[in-house]
Structures are given as C-alpha cells and as structure tokens.
Write a protein that holds these residues in place. Structure first.
Motif, mmCIF file in Angstrom:
data_model
loop_
_atom_site.group_PDB
_atom_site.id
_atom_site.type_symbol
_atom_site.label_atom_id
_atom_site.label_comp_id
_atom_site.label_asym_id
_atom_site.label_seq_id
_atom_site.Cartn_x
_atom_site.Cartn_y
_atom_site.Cartn_z
ATOM 1 N N LEU A 30 15.709 74.722 34.287
ATOM 2 C CA LEU A 30 16.684 76.001 34.465
ATOM 3 C C LEU A 30 17.839 75.620 33.828
ATOM 4 C CD1 LEU A 30 15.494 77.529 37.806
ATOM 5 C CD2 LEU A 30 15.137 78.548 35.700
ATOM 6 N N MET A 31 18.442 74.486 34.410
ATOM 7 C CA MET A 31 19.834 73.925 34.151
ATOM 8 C C MET A 31 20.007 73.468 32.959
ATOM 9 S SD MET A 31 21.138 74.788 37.056
ATOM 10 C CE MET A 31 20.005 75.786 37.501
ATOM 11 N N THR A 32 19.151 73.039 32.324
ATOM 12 C CA THR A 32 19.279 72.577 30.652
ATOM 13 C C THR A 32 19.248 73.925 29.977
ATOM 14 O OG1 THR A 32 16.887 72.119 30.407
ATOM 15 C CG2 THR A 32 18.253 70.325 30.805
ATOM 16 N N GLY A 33 18.576 74.795 30.137
ATOM 17 C CA GLY A 33 18.545 76.257 29.672
ATOM 18 C C GLY A 33 19.853 76.951 29.890
ATOM 19 N N LEU A 34 20.202 76.780 30.958
ATOM 20 C CA LEU A 34 21.540 77.469 31.292
ATOM 21 C C LEU A 34 22.807 76.649 30.855
ATOM 22 C CD1 LEU A 34 22.935 79.748 33.036
ATOM 23 C CD2 LEU A 34 23.036 78.023 34.936
ATOM 24 N N VAL B 88 25.353 68.898 33.539
ATOM 25 C CA VAL B 88 24.076 69.007 33.854
ATOM 26 C C VAL B 88 23.272 67.684 33.897
ATOM 27 C CG1 VAL B 88 22.009 69.805 32.525
ATOM 28 C CG2 VAL B 88 23.982 71.431 33.081
ATOM 29 N N LYS B 89 23.472 66.856 32.867
ATOM 30 C CA LYS B 89 22.675 65.610 32.800
ATOM 31 C C LYS B 89 23.024 64.925 33.989
ATOM 32 C CE LYS B 89 22.864 65.063 27.857
ATOM 33 N NZ LYS B 89 23.901 64.842 26.712
ATOM 34 N N SER B 90 24.240 64.631 34.601
ATOM 35 C CA SER B 90 24.461 63.977 35.532
ATOM 36 C C SER B 90 24.197 64.486 36.796
ATOM 37 C CB SER B 90 26.165 63.544 35.602
ATOM 38 O OG SER B 90 27.069 64.629 35.761
ATOM 39 N N VAL B 91 24.505 65.968 36.978
ATOM 40 C CA VAL B 91 23.968 66.649 38.466
ATOM 41 C C VAL B 91 22.513 66.315 38.468
ATOM 42 C CG1 VAL B 91 23.474 68.879 39.243
ATOM 43 C CG2 VAL B 91 25.623 68.215 38.306
ATOM 44 N N PHE B 92 21.683 66.682 37.488
ATOM 45 C CA PHE B 92 20.513 66.656 38.080
ATOM 46 C C PHE B 92 19.722 65.243 38.397
ATOM 47 C CE2 PHE B 92 16.084 65.525 36.337
ATOM 48 C CZ PHE B 92 15.165 66.288 37.132
ATOM 49 N N ALA C 104 18.503 72.372 24.913
ATOM 50 C CA ALA C 104 17.763 72.056 26.002
ATOM 51 C C ALA C 104 16.326 71.411 25.436
ATOM 52 C CB ALA C 104 17.360 73.355 26.571
ATOM 53 N N LYS C 105 15.975 70.592 26.045
ATOM 54 C CA LYS C 105 14.568 69.973 25.495
ATOM 55 C C LYS C 105 13.411 70.715 26.001
ATOM 56 C CE LYS C 105 16.582 65.299 26.077
ATOM 57 N NZ LYS C 105 17.996 65.839 26.329
ATOM 58 N N GLY D 99 9.904 74.568 28.932
ATOM 59 C CA GLY D 99 10.722 74.370 29.989
ATOM 60 C C GLY D 99 11.131 75.804 30.660
ATOM 61 N N PRO D 100 11.372 76.899 30.002
ATOM 62 C CA PRO D 100 11.573 78.332 30.526
ATOM 63 C C PRO D 100 10.251 78.768 31.181
ATOM 64 C CG PRO D 100 12.026 78.525 28.125
ATOM 65 C CD PRO D 100 12.066 76.982 28.737
ATOM 66 N N ILE D 101 9.310 78.712 30.444
ATOM 67 C CA ILE D 101 7.984 79.025 30.996
ATOM 68 C C ILE D 101 7.450 78.475 32.111
ATOM 69 C CG2 ILE D 101 5.468 79.009 30.299
ATOM 70 C CD1 ILE D 101 6.249 79.865 27.582
ATOM 71 N N PHE D 102 7.637 77.204 32.373
ATOM 72 C CA PHE D 102 7.245 76.292 33.397
ATOM 73 C C PHE D 102 8.055 76.418 34.617
ATOM 74 C CE2 PHE D 102 8.163 72.668 36.255
ATOM 75 C CZ PHE D 102 6.898 72.157 36.616
ATOM 76 N N ALA D 103 9.500 76.670 34.348
ATOM 77 C CA ALA D 103 10.361 77.170 35.630
ATOM 78 C C ALA D 103 9.883 78.519 35.869
ATOM 79 C CB ALA D 103 11.976 77.358 34.979
ATOM 80 N N PHE D 104 9.546 79.758 34.949
ATOM 81 C CA PHE D 104 9.387 80.995 35.309
ATOM 82 C C PHE D 104 8.195 81.141 36.104
ATOM 83 C CE2 PHE D 104 7.217 84.959 34.928
ATOM 84 C CZ PHE D 104 8.449 86.099 34.923
ATOM 85 N N VAL D 105 7.160 80.235 36.006
ATOM 86 C CA VAL D 105 5.774 80.288 36.582
ATOM 87 C C VAL D 105 5.935 79.684 37.954
ATOM 88 C CG1 VAL D 105 3.541 79.421 36.714
ATOM 89 C CG2 VAL D 105 4.252 80.377 34.623
ATOM 90 N N VAL D 106 6.586 78.435 38.062
ATOM 91 C CA VAL D 106 6.716 77.789 39.429
ATOM 92 C C VAL D 106 7.591 78.626 40.241
ATOM 93 C CG1 VAL D 106 7.673 75.865 40.393
ATOM 94 C CG2 VAL D 106 6.636 75.642 38.524
ATOM 95 N N CYS D 107 8.814 79.434 39.651
ATOM 96 C CA CYS D 107 9.790 80.002 40.519
ATOM 97 C C CYS D 107 8.791 81.530 40.944
ATOM 98 C CB CYS D 107 10.875 80.502 39.598
ATOM 99 S SG CYS D 107 12.328 80.701 40.560
ATOM 100 N N GLY D 108 8.114 82.026 40.074
ATOM 101 C CA GLY D 108 7.355 83.084 40.425
ATOM 102 C C GLY D 108 6.331 83.053 41.439
#
Length: 478
Positions: free
Chosen positions: A62-66, A238-242, A407-408, A413-422
């Motif tokens: 999510l953060m790399t996408g943002l 983003v890199k350091s925070v994660f 974003a890598k 990335g966004p599909i995985f985040a969407f599914v887990v979040c949903g």
C-alpha cells in the motif's frame, strides 16, 4: 513544477526527516505498547508474529503504491484526490469524508485515552480537565505552523522509537542471561501449545489488531502536499519506514514472546501497569517501569492525536477546495494553515469530553469501533487508486521511467493489498454471525463504518451522476 502545486497556498516546510517520523509516529503507539500483549495471549508468539508479518507486507505494498502516486503528484488530498482523478469523483468524495471522520474520531478517542493515562498519576482529578488541556495543546501545535507540527511530531516519534530500541536491547540481554541473572532462552516459545495457539479464527482476530496498529502509515501521503522536494523525500521515507516498522513490531513481539509466556493473564490486560513493556522492564530490575511506560504511552497518544488533527484538517481543507465540502473550510491563514478546517475538526474532538460524563472507557470503546472500519476502507481506496493510476499511465502511452519512484511487483502489490484488506474488513466480527443467535449489537458496533461509507459514495454518485473515468481520460497532469 505545475501551477497547481505552487498555488495551493500550503507551505512546503516538511523535510524528509519529518516525513519519516510522521509515518513512524503514526504507527508506533498503543497498538505496540499495549495491544501486542493481547495478540500474543490469544494466538501465541508464533501466531502474533505471523499475523503482524502478513499485515506488514500488505502495508508495504500500500505504501509503495501511495509513494509512487505521491512522488509523481504530491497533493494534500492524497488518495481522495487520486480517486477523483483516476477512478470516480464519487469515490474521491466518500474516501475524503471517510478519512476525515476516521481521524476526527481518533482525536476524540485519543483524548479519552489521555484521561485514563493521567489518572495513573492523578486518580482524583476530573477527566474533563485533562481532555481540555490536551485538546488545547494539540490545537496550538497545529495552529502555529506546519513546520511546528512536523518538529513536535519528530520529537514525539523519537521518544517512542528510542523506547522500543532500548526495550529490544534489554530484552535480548535478558534472554541470554546477561541481564536479570538467568538465561531465559527459547523455552517460552514451546509452553503449552505455543508457538501457535487458538487456530486460524484466532489469527483472523489478530489481523484486526495488527491492522489497527499499522494505521497511520498512510499519513505520509497526506503530508506530501507540504513536503520539500517530495519526489525524493517520499520514496526515502517509505523505504525506511517500512523496514523500521517491521523490525520494531516483529522484534518487539519476538522479545515479549520469549520473556513472557503467552499463558500469562496480564498480557490480556490493557492496564499500563501490566503492559508487556512494563513487565519486561520490571523483570530487568528497572525501578519506576510503570511510570516510565505511562509517560511514553502518553507521548504516543499525544502524537497520534496530533497527527490525526493534522491529517483530518488537511483532508477537510482539500475537500473544500474541490467543492466537496463547504467553501469556508478552504481558507488558509498567512502561515498556510487551514484554520477553519482545524477549528471544525477540533470541535469534533470535544466529543472526548463525553468520556467524563459516561464513565471512562465506555465512550472510548464506542468511538474506536465507529472509526475502526474507516482506516481499512482508506487502505482499500489506496489499492484501487494505485492499480488504476498505473494502468492509466500505460494506457495513455506514458513512459514508466517518468515516475520519480516505481512501486515493485505491479499488479500483484495492489491486488494482494486489496484482497487481504477486504478479507480483514469482512472478517471484522465474524463470530457475531456464528452460534445459535446472531449478535446484532456486535454486528452494528463492528460494521457501522461500512454503510456510512456506502451512503457517502452512492449518495454523491446518484446526486452528481458521476461515472467511472475511462483509463484514457484519467487526469495525470502533475
């Protein structure tokens, strides 16, 4: 640099170090200091680590996408503006108001928490005094200037970061017997049925706790509009925070799980005197451990409230600028602070005063439940925006090398985040549907955020007759 970025009136006063600490500060808080104990108690040390790891990976995507969108198009409206430009203006409207509500309620919830924390030292003072004092402090920190906000947030976050680092070092020394006189080793990882306890359904519950703990990382997207040199500062943050968040959470939970057996009933308590951090510091022989941790948790709560006031004020100001909120909320003072939006948001924070009328704790739980779903809805929005942004970028024939940060693993990335979040959103309170009778009260408390969001989204869609924007027509002008 486009005229839109120059003429917003916001001051680009936040440096890279502020951005990093704002994201860290928004994340390291009561979720780590208090809720991590409950997670270990419910799912065992292994279950807690796995849950936090999965949610951590989701937050990374999510953060790399943002960051990809924020470095290319740094705006204070963040994902609300991105949804308006890349998906549908009705989704942007709903995400913006949802996010404002989420953080405005969080301010109230944090102010309720302050009263409980202060009663540790001053058990007989009225709650309303502490709520009022801290509301005024947060208001002034935000009112003076964005640089002042960034600086205070930096130091608040630093206190928490230093506490976690000291905790991890002391914990490791205790595990190997250098401190405390006895080697603890790995025996608590195999107590009872550890490291995993309670099965899959228990872990689903821990997903929720982990999700709450990580909420606040998306603040750097909102802060992008006031960041000096966003194309470099945002990716760096983003890199350091994660990695720091993951290191802090996973290592801290690992240390707690090794030193305190998951069967210890104190882990399930939300009382600071028996928080996992307090127990470990006491075992290490540190006097006043409970008082020290109470002070750290106080800065954590102040920091979360302070960040919440910043984020909700900027979101409300941006909604007004886009014509999605009353016009007077779009006014800035000469220091570039959205004063009217700040005042309205602070008034919502006075809901915390209800804590003194209805007994400490009860209102806090209700407020938290009401805003609980909102953070996950915002995350779902970020995943959708990023997916559409990248696809529109390609559909319009733009070179991906024009992106300051990429974003890598797109589109995984966004599909995985969407599914887990949903999955987390729908599983908020699965147990309410099980058993002989459906627990309607439990369902209402857990899922109230979902119908509120749908009313905002569909209400705007039908009244303004908005449509999904074709990829070729998405506004990618930065």
């Amino acid at each position: 640099m486009s005229s839109e970025k120059e003429n917003t009136g916001l001051k680009r006063s936040l440096k890279s170090r502020h951005l990093t600490m704002i994201s860290l500060g928004g994340t390291i808080g009561t979720g780590l200091f208090l809720a991590s104990g409950g997670a270990i108690h419910s799912a065992g040390p292994g279950g807690a680590i796995l849950s936090y790891l999965v949610i951590g990976i989701m937050v990374y995507f999510l953060m790399t996408g943002l960051a990809e969108m924020g470095a290319y198009m740094p705006v204070a409206g963040s994902f609300s503006t991105y949804a308006t430009k890349f998906v549908d203006p009705s989704l942007g409207f709903a995400l913006g108001w949802n996010y404002w509500y989420n953080w405005a309620i969080t301010i109230a919830a944090e102010l309720s928490a302050v009263t409980m924390i202060m009663k540790f030292w001053f058990p007989h003072t009225p709650s309303i005094i502490w709520s009022a004092v801290f509301l005024v402090i947060m208001f002034l920190l935000n009112y003076l200037s964005v640089k002042g906000f960034g600086e205070t947030e930096y130091w608040f976050a630093l206190i928490k970061v230093v506490t976690v680092i000291i905790f991890i070092i002391i914990g490791i020394l205790m595990i190997f017997g250098i401190l405390g006189g006895q080697v603890i080793g790995f025996k608590n990882f195999t107590v009872g049925d550890a490291p995993f306890h309670g099965g899959f359904m228990t872990m689903l519950g821990i997903f929720m706790a982990a999700g709450f703990s990580f909420q606040g990382t998306e603040l750097l997207g909102v802060a992008a509009g006031e960041t000096d040199n966003p194309s470099k500062a945002i990716p760096r943050a983003v890199k350091s925070v994660f990695w720091r968040i993951l290191l802090f959470y996973i290592l801290a939970i690992f240390v707690i799980g090794l030193i305190i057996p998951y069967t210890n009933e104190n882990l399930a308590s939300s009382d600071v005197t028996v928080s996992p951090f307090t127990i470990v510091f006491q075992k290490a022989g540190i006097a006043f451990a409970a008082s020290v941790m109470n002070a750290v948790i106080l800065t954590a709560v102040l920091s979360a409230g302070n960040s919440g006031m910043y984020a909700s004020t900027r979101m409300l100001w941006n909604l007004a600028r886009e014509g999605k909120a009353p016009k007077f909320l779009g006014k800035l003072n000469k220091r570039g602070v959205p004063v009217n939006a700040l005042i309205i948001t602070s008034l919502v924070g006075t809901l915390a005063f209800l804590a003194s009328l209805f007994g400490d704790g009860t209102v806090y739980v209700w407020l938290l439940n009401a805003s609980g779903m909102s953070g996950f809805i915002a995350w779902l929005g970020i995943a959708i925006c990023h997916y559409r942004f990248r696809r529109a970028f390609v559909a319009q024939g733009k070179d991906l090398n024009l992106l300051p940060y990429k974003a890598k693993l797109f589109p995984f990335g966004p599909i995985f985040a969407f599914v887990v979040c949903g999955f987390v959103v729908l599983g908020q309170n699965y147990s309410a549907f099980l058993g002989d009778h459906i627990d309607w009260n439990g369902i209402l408390v857990s899922y109230i955020g979902l119908p509120l969001f749908l009313i905002l989204w569909l209400g705007y869609k039908f009244t303004k007759k908005t449509k999904l924007i074709p990829l070729k027509d998405c506004d990618l002008s930065n």
